[in-house]
Every structure is written in C-alpha cells, then in structure tokens.
Motif scaffolding. Structure first.
Motif, PDB file in Angstrom:
ATOM      1  N   PRO A 154      32.198  33.515 -76.846  1.00 19.65           N
ATOM      2  CA  PRO A 154      31.933  32.121 -76.455  1.00 19.65           C
ATOM      3  C   PRO A 154      31.786  31.967 -74.939  1.00 19.65           C
ATOM      4  CG  PRO A 154      33.599  32.172 -78.155  1.00 19.65           C
ATOM      5  CD  PRO A 154      33.349  33.614 -77.761  1.00 19.65           C
ATOM      6  N   TYR A 155      32.628  32.678 -74.182  1.00 24.49           N
ATOM      7  CA  TYR A 155      32.562  32.630 -72.718  1.00 24.49           C
ATOM      8  C   TYR A 155      31.218  33.165 -72.226  1.00 24.49           C
ATOM      9  CZ  TYR A 155      33.631  34.170 -67.910  1.00 24.49           C
ATOM     10  OH  TYR A 155      33.608  34.404 -66.551  1.00 24.49           O
ATOM     11  N   GLU A 156      30.784  34.297 -72.775  1.00 24.44           N
ATOM     12  CA  GLU A 156      29.504  34.887 -72.382  1.00 24.44           C
ATOM     13  C   GLU A 156      28.345  33.993 -72.786  1.00 24.44           C
ATOM     14  OE1 GLU A 156      30.946  39.574 -72.783  1.00 24.44           O
ATOM     15  OE2 GLU A 156      29.860  38.576 -74.411  1.00 24.44           O
ATOM     16  N   PHE A 157      28.468  33.373 -73.973  1.00 24.14           N
ATOM     17  CA  PHE A 157      27.382  32.510 -74.438  1.00 24.14           C
ATOM     18  C   PHE A 157      27.224  31.307 -73.511  1.00 24.14           C
ATOM     19  CE2 PHE A 157      25.485  29.098 -76.918  1.00 24.14           C
ATOM     20  CZ  PHE A 157      24.405  29.734 -77.487  1.00 24.14           C
ATOM     21  N   GLU A 158      28.335  30.713 -73.079  1.00 29.45           N
ATOM     22  CA  GLU A 158      28.228  29.561 -72.175  1.00 29.45           C
ATOM     23  C   GLU A 158      27.587  29.973 -70.855  1.00 29.45           C
ATOM     24  OE1 GLU A 158      30.818  25.952 -70.174  1.00 29.45           O
ATOM     25  OE2 GLU A 158      31.749  27.264 -71.659  1.00 29.45           O
ATOM     26  N   ILE A 159      27.967  31.127 -70.330  1.00 33.06           N
ATOM     27  CA  ILE A 159      27.353  31.615 -69.101  1.00 33.06           C
ATOM     28  C   ILE A 159      25.871  31.866 -69.320  1.00 33.06           C
ATOM     29  CG2 ILE A 159      27.248  33.562 -67.487  1.00 33.06           C
ATOM     30  CD1 ILE A 159      30.281  33.766 -67.720  1.00 33.06           C
ATOM     31  N   ALA A 160      25.519  32.424 -70.479  1.00 36.72           N
ATOM     32  CA  ALA A 160      24.110  32.691 -70.788  1.00 36.72           C
ATOM     33  C   ALA A 160      23.309  31.393 -70.791  1.00 36.72           C
ATOM     34  CB  ALA A 160      23.988  33.389 -72.141  1.00 36.72           C
ATOM     35  N   ILE A 183      31.490  36.105 -62.711  1.00 38.77           N
ATOM     36  CA  ILE A 183      30.256  35.630 -63.354  1.00 38.77           C
ATOM     37  C   ILE A 183      29.182  36.704 -63.272  1.00 38.77           C
ATOM     38  CG2 ILE A 183      28.504  33.837 -63.388  1.00 38.77           C
ATOM     39  CD1 ILE A 183      31.355  32.932 -64.127  1.00 38.77           C
ATOM     40  N   SER A 184      29.077  37.355 -62.131  1.00 36.50           N
ATOM     41  CA  SER A 184      28.084  38.426 -61.976  1.00 36.50           C
ATOM     42  C   SER A 184      28.372  39.569 -62.948  1.00 36.50           C
ATOM     43  CB  SER A 184      28.103  38.951 -60.536  1.00 36.50           C
ATOM     44  OG  SER A 184      27.715  37.934 -59.628  1.00 36.50           O
ATOM     45  N   SER A 185      29.642  39.879 -63.134  1.00 34.45           N
ATOM     46  CA  SER A 185      30.035  40.930 -64.061  1.00 34.45           C
ATOM     47  C   SER A 185      29.691  40.530 -65.497  1.00 34.45           C
ATOM     48  CB  SER A 185      31.533  41.210 -63.944  1.00 34.45           C
ATOM     49  OG  SER A 185      31.947  42.176 -64.881  1.00 34.45           O
ATOM     50  N   ALA A 186      29.958  39.252 -65.818  1.00 33.39           N
ATOM     51  CA  ALA A 186      29.636  38.756 -67.166  1.00 33.39           C
ATOM     52  C   ALA A 186      28.135  38.790 -67.399  1.00 33.39           C
ATOM     53  CB  ALA A 186      30.172  37.345 -67.333  1.00 33.39           C
ATOM     54  N   ARG A 187      27.373  38.448 -66.367  1.00 31.07           N
ATOM     55  CA  ARG A 187      25.908  38.488 -66.481  1.00 31.07           C
ATOM     56  C   ARG A 187      25.426  39.897 -66.814  1.00 31.07           C
ATOM     57  NH1 ARG A 187      21.142  36.045 -62.753  1.00 31.07           N
ATOM     58  NH2 ARG A 187      19.599  37.670 -63.099  1.00 31.07           N
ATOM     59  N   LYS A 188      25.987  40.894 -66.151  1.00 28.79           N
ATOM     60  CA  LYS A 188      25.597  42.283 -66.428  1.00 28.79           C
ATOM     61  C   LYS A 188      25.940  42.661 -67.866  1.00 28.79           C
ATOM     62  CE  LYS A 188      26.150  43.883 -61.646  1.00 28.79           C
ATOM     63  NZ  LYS A 188      26.923  44.766 -60.729  1.00 28.79           N
TER      64      LYS A 188
END
Length: 213
Positions: A154-160, A183-188
């Motif tokens: 869910p966290y990654e989806f919201e960032i996406a 956030i940059s790490s999650a984006r990768k």
C-alpha cells in the motif's frame, strides 16, 4: 438524532443528498460543507455518525491526502466516498487510507442508502456491481504474465500514484512525513518490481492516466 456530514463542491449535490438523507433518516441533522477545511472548521466539535465526501470529475485536490487528513482529525467516523467514476486503481488506496464505503454518483439512491446503513453498522461496503468490475480487472491483469511481478505494498502504491501525478521525491516525502531518501529508495523498488524505467511506464503499469490521478 443522527448527524451525517456531506462534503461536496457542488451546492446542488449537497442539497440533493440532504433531501435524500432526511427522507431516509427522519431525525437526521445534515452537516454540509463545500470542502474538508470548511467542514472541519465549522463542525470540529460535532460528532457526526458518518461523513460522505463527493469526488468531483475535475477535482484538483489530492484525494488520498484529503482522506488521510480527515482520518487524522476524525479517526472514529465512518467515511464514504461518492465518486464521479469508478477508479479501480485507486480503490485499494482509498480503503487502506481509511475509507469504509465507496459508491458512484450515477448509481441509484438505494446503493447510497445501503452503503450508508452498512458503514453505520461498522461494516465496509463496495457495491456488488463495483466489486464484480474490480475483481474482473484483477483477473484480467493476472492473465498477463508481466503483471505477476506487480505486487506493490500500500505504501509503494501510494508513492507510485503520486509519482504518476508528477510529484517530486522531496514533495512526496514532506506529504508522507518521510525522508526524501526513503522515497527515492521506494521509487527504485517500485521500478524494479514492475520492471519499468520511466514514469510513462509506471502509468501504464498501474493503469493510471494523468487525468485520473
């Protein structure tokens, strides 16, 4: 007396919902406002039993952020989203952010009242029509082999979703209370999981058009 909140930018919708709800709940007191800030300012000390938030077709506000703000201010109040069109790519994030009921504006009044009755009982509600549509989308996605990698948290989806809206890592970090490096790490991680290399690819991967974000 039951207090029900209505937040919608259009006066005619607020009036229509007020009439419908007062017919269905004879002792209802309707707390209406054009936006969340006005609602919280005018009714902060009033304990509504449920609140309905209307999503407009050309809404510019950050919908997930608005839901989070409402949930922070009113953690125990059931929240219904009254959307202009079905957005299956956002439904999971809606419910994970604290929404308890989801209906569409083109559905009949019975769906609205059924949803409201269910969330007043402490249940979650997504109409059978929308549930069928949502499940079908999942089935169709899973038939595509490349989609089996697409298991975002869910966290990654919201960032996406936020990345698809053109938001920068520092901006997202500020909104979510995180460090820009997180956030940059999650984006990768998102790009790796989806096997993509650009925001354009990301929009395609989660079926999110810029106009729907």
């Amino acid at each position: 007396m039951i207090q029900i909140g209505i937040i919608d930018a259009f006066p005619i919708i607020r009036i229509g919902l007020t009439i419908l709800l007062k017919e269905a709940y004879k002792d209802a007191e309707i707390l209406a406002a054009s936006n969340l800030d006005s609602f919280l300012s005018e009714h902060r000390n009033i304990r509504a039993r449920a609140v309905i938030i209307g999503i407009c077709e050309n809404a510019k506000e950050d919908k997930l952020l608005m839901i989070r703000q409402f949930r922070n201010e009113c953690p125990q109040v059931p929240l219904m989203i009254y959307d202009h069109q079905f957005q299956p790519e956002l439904v999971p994030s809606y419910f994970m952010s604290g929404v308890t009921g989801y209906v569409l504006k083109h559905q009949n009044e019975n769906q609205m009242l059924t949803c409201l009755n269910r969330i007043l009982k402490g249940e979650h509600y997504l109409s059978p029509e929308l549930t069928s549509n949502f499940v079908q989308r999942i089935v169709e996605n899973d038939k595509n082999p490349t989609r089996h990698q697409r298991r975002l948290t869910p966290y990654e989806f919201e960032i996406a979703v936020r990345l698809c809206r053109g938001q920068s890592s520092p901006f997202i970090a500020e909104k979510l209370g995180r460090k820009p490096t997180s956030i940059s790490s999650a984006r990768k991680t998102i790009f790796r999981k989806l096997n993509i290399h650009s925001i354009v690819d990301l929009r395609k991967a989660i079926n999110l058009d810029p106009e729907q974000a």
